[in-house]
Design a protein around this motif. Sequence first.
Motif, mmCIF file in Angstrom:
data_model
loop_
_atom_site.group_PDB
_atom_site.id
_atom_site.type_symbol
_atom_site.label_atom_id
_atom_site.label_comp_id
_atom_site.label_asym_id
_atom_site.label_seq_id
_atom_site.Cartn_x
_atom_site.Cartn_y
_atom_site.Cartn_z
ATOM 1 N N THR A 16 -13.838 -6.787 10.560
ATOM 2 C CA THR A 16 -13.644 -7.220 9.183
ATOM 3 C C THR A 16 -14.368 -8.543 8.982
ATOM 4 O O THR A 16 -14.310 -9.426 9.842
ATOM 5 C CB THR A 16 -12.145 -7.365 8.871
ATOM 6 O OG1 THR A 16 -11.534 -6.070 8.927
ATOM 7 C CG2 THR A 16 -11.915 -7.958 7.493
ATOM 8 N N LYS A 84 -8.313 2.007 9.797
ATOM 9 C CA LYS A 84 -8.930 2.344 8.513
ATOM 10 C C LYS A 84 -9.166 3.849 8.405
ATOM 11 O O LYS A 84 -9.183 4.405 7.305
ATOM 12 C CB LYS A 84 -10.244 1.582 8.358
ATOM 13 C CG LYS A 84 -10.978 1.848 7.046
ATOM 14 C CD LYS A 84 -12.285 1.092 6.981
ATOM 15 C CE LYS A 84 -13.057 1.401 5.714
ATOM 16 N NZ LYS A 84 -14.353 0.667 5.652
ATOM 17 N N ALA A 87 -6.671 5.719 6.243
ATOM 18 C CA ALA A 87 -6.415 5.265 4.872
ATOM 19 C C ALA A 87 -6.370 6.406 3.872
ATOM 20 O O ALA A 87 -5.513 6.430 2.977
ATOM 21 C CB ALA A 87 -7.469 4.244 4.451
ATOM 22 N N GLU A 105 -0.090 1.052 4.395
ATOM 23 C CA GLU A 105 -0.140 -0.215 3.684
ATOM 24 C C GLU A 105 0.626 -1.312 4.414
ATOM 25 O O GLU A 105 0.291 -2.498 4.282
ATOM 26 C CB GLU A 105 0.353 -0.067 2.245
ATOM 27 C CG GLU A 105 1.636 0.707 2.094
ATOM 28 C CD GLU A 105 1.413 2.194 1.849
ATOM 29 O OE1 GLU A 105 2.045 2.722 0.919
ATOM 30 O OE2 GLU A 105 0.623 2.817 2.590
ATOM 31 N N LEU A 108 -1.866 -2.479 7.083
ATOM 32 C CA LEU A 108 -2.929 -3.283 6.477
ATOM 33 C C LEU A 108 -2.401 -4.635 6.033
ATOM 34 O O LEU A 108 -3.068 -5.662 6.204
ATOM 35 C CB LEU A 108 -3.549 -2.521 5.300
ATOM 36 C CG LEU A 108 -4.702 -3.218 4.576
ATOM 37 C CD1 LEU A 108 -5.805 -3.607 5.552
ATOM 38 C CD2 LEU A 108 -5.263 -2.338 3.464
ATOM 39 N N VAL A 132 -12.862 -5.814 -2.880
ATOM 40 C CA VAL A 132 -12.655 -5.125 -1.603
ATOM 41 C C VAL A 132 -13.706 -4.027 -1.458
ATOM 42 O O VAL A 132 -13.921 -3.237 -2.383
ATOM 43 C CB VAL A 132 -11.238 -4.509 -1.545
ATOM 44 C CG1 VAL A 132 -10.995 -3.873 -0.183
ATOM 45 C CG2 VAL A 132 -10.181 -5.574 -1.845
ATOM 46 N N ARG A 134 -15.280 -0.527 -0.071
ATOM 47 C CA ARG A 134 -14.795 0.802 0.278
ATOM 48 C C ARG A 134 -15.999 1.675 0.617
ATOM 49 O O ARG A 134 -17.089 1.505 0.056
ATOM 50 C CB ARG A 134 -14.021 1.436 -0.863
ATOM 51 C CG ARG A 134 -14.786 1.527 -2.177
ATOM 52 C CD ARG A 134 -14.357 2.728 -2.999
ATOM 53 N NE ARG A 134 -14.664 3.987 -2.336
ATOM 54 C CZ ARG A 134 -14.422 5.177 -2.870
ATOM 55 N NH1 ARG A 134 -13.907 5.266 -4.075
ATOM 56 N NH2 ARG A 134 -14.731 6.280 -2.202
ATOM 57 N N LEU A 149 -7.248 3.977 -1.906
ATOM 58 C CA LEU A 149 -7.315 2.781 -2.742
ATOM 59 C C LEU A 149 -5.921 2.340 -3.193
ATOM 60 O O LEU A 149 -5.661 1.135 -3.314
ATOM 61 C CB LEU A 149 -8.209 3.034 -3.949
ATOM 62 C CG LEU A 149 -9.695 3.290 -3.642
ATOM 63 C CD1 LEU A 149 -10.500 3.361 -4.930
ATOM 64 C CD2 LEU A 149 -10.273 2.219 -2.715
ATOM 65 N N TYR A 152 -4.625 0.428 -0.305
ATOM 66 C CA TYR A 152 -5.270 -0.889 -0.296
ATOM 67 C C TYR A 152 -4.603 -1.798 -1.340
ATOM 68 O O TYR A 152 -4.321 -2.978 -1.067
ATOM 69 C CB TYR A 152 -6.757 -0.761 -0.640
ATOM 70 C CG TYR A 152 -7.681 -0.316 0.467
ATOM 71 C CD1 TYR A 152 -7.226 0.352 1.593
ATOM 72 C CD2 TYR A 152 -9.046 -0.556 0.371
ATOM 73 C CE1 TYR A 152 -8.090 0.762 2.587
ATOM 74 C CE2 TYR A 152 -9.925 -0.156 1.372
ATOM 75 C CZ TYR A 152 -9.449 0.507 2.470
ATOM 76 O OH TYR A 152 -10.317 0.909 3.457
ATOM 77 N N GLN A 153 -4.414 -1.251 -2.544
ATOM 78 C CA GLN A 153 -3.869 -2.047 -3.649
ATOM 79 C C GLN A 153 -2.524 -2.653 -3.275
ATOM 80 O O GLN A 153 -2.283 -3.849 -3.489
ATOM 81 C CB GLN A 153 -3.725 -1.156 -4.893
ATOM 82 C CG GLN A 153 -3.312 -1.895 -6.142
ATOM 83 C CD GLN A 153 -4.459 -2.587 -6.841
ATOM 84 O OE1 GLN A 153 -5.627 -2.416 -6.463
ATOM 85 N NE2 GLN A 153 -4.159 -3.379 -7.848
ATOM 86 N N TYR A 166 -12.615 -2.964 -6.562
ATOM 87 C CA TYR A 166 -13.170 -2.210 -5.442
ATOM 88 C C TYR A 166 -14.627 -1.874 -5.727
ATOM 89 O O TYR A 166 -14.976 -1.428 -6.832
ATOM 90 C CB TYR A 166 -12.369 -0.922 -5.214
ATOM 91 C CG TYR A 166 -10.910 -1.212 -4.940
ATOM 92 C CD1 TYR A 166 -10.476 -1.519 -3.651
ATOM 93 C CD2 TYR A 166 -9.987 -1.243 -5.979
ATOM 94 C CE1 TYR A 166 -9.145 -1.818 -3.412
ATOM 95 C CE2 TYR A 166 -8.663 -1.548 -5.743
ATOM 96 C CZ TYR A 166 -8.251 -1.840 -4.456
ATOM 97 O OH TYR A 166 -6.931 -2.160 -4.210
#
Length: 435
Positions: A16, A84, A87, A105, A108, A132, A134, A149, A152-153, A166
């Motif tokens: 990352t 990841k 996801a 989540e 993450l 972010v 993707r 997503l 992620y949110q 994104y």
Amino acid sequence: MDKPAAIGVDFGTTNTVVALGDGADASRLVNFATPTDPTPTFRSTLSFNHDPAEPAGRAVRAGPWAIEAYLDDPGETRFIQSFKSYAASSLFTETQILGRRYQFEDMLSAFLLRLREHGGADMAAAPKRVIVGRPVRFVGARPDPELALSRYQTAFERLGFEDILYAYEPVAAAFFFARQLDQDATVLVADFGGGTSDFSIVRFERRGGVLTSRALGQSGVGVAGDAFDYRIIDNLVSPALGKGSSYRDFDNVLPIPLQYYASFARWDQLALMRASRTMRDIRGLVRKALEPEKIERLVALLDGNHGYHLYQSVSRLKEALSDQADAMFSFRAEDIVIEKSVQRTEFDGWIGRELAAIETAIDEAMADADLRPDQIDKVFLTGGSSFVPAVRALFHARFAPETISSGAELESIAAGLALIGGEDDLGQWCRRLPT
């Protein structure tokens, strides 16, 4: 009017990278004070250990600290990498870790919290707007990008970000690259990560000094650097550990089961074999094997938990073959010695299936844009596997050499994301999830 500052987060399968945009057309990478030296790359890993001194009785670590904890005590550490990859999977709902249920989540969020801690003052004072990255296509069978997503949110909202957007990772790299253009251009960006290879074709034009873009085509495939590493393991290392050899069972000569070598796709899975029934079976093969020294090496490698160091040797070979026509693979741990000279042409053959998948994805992006190769003005290659000569050859076979460039392998996506966050017209670069 000043543009708003933003933070760009390139959450990758392997690493990352985070960049801070200042709202004035500049960005800089966040450096993390790791146990060795400060670095802008933070390994996308987590570890969990029992610790009565910590809240909820567990210690949660990320990045190199997670790897360190796992290597120190693999039997008592729950180690997670490449998460990841889960996801976009509706099949992955949760996992049990030290008696607690973790959804994607949750993992993450835990990772991002540790990332922020190790980012120091830069991350503590981060802007409330985050862009972010993707992939064009998430990995896995039948991936659900909207599910990814939404996960992620939730994670980024928990960290207090108020404006979450994104952007496709290759689009961010394209934005970073477009700042170098001195005229309008149609650009193909190829981004090679650890788990995915993504391609975007974007038309850039300047109107009144303002950079505008129009997406023309895109594609992606769940094949990248991690798959290349496994091919080296499978073709070079596993045969030295007994793959392809045989054992005697009474009057029958049988092949060593291939299933013993499947775990080498992920080095952290090797430690789990030590306490399994599989390990007992492997030990029993030492006296039955026709080439017992190979099975002895396999037992020693698993007992010694040398998987991480093995993959470091694999990475060194891959890097060497990017610059040389041949290189020496060398792995030494205790009494285990595996050394072999490898020709680049051998490596190219090992990754033939992956190269074919990447080649198909390039052609799909071109077809999606309805363009011929001679209509591409610039090709920008970024990401670690862009150094692999066989990968570069796929582009040189299609596009004029003078159009192809590369660079900023660590920086391009994260910096592009942070810079996009300062744009007036965010809609042409990224999207918000509906509320």
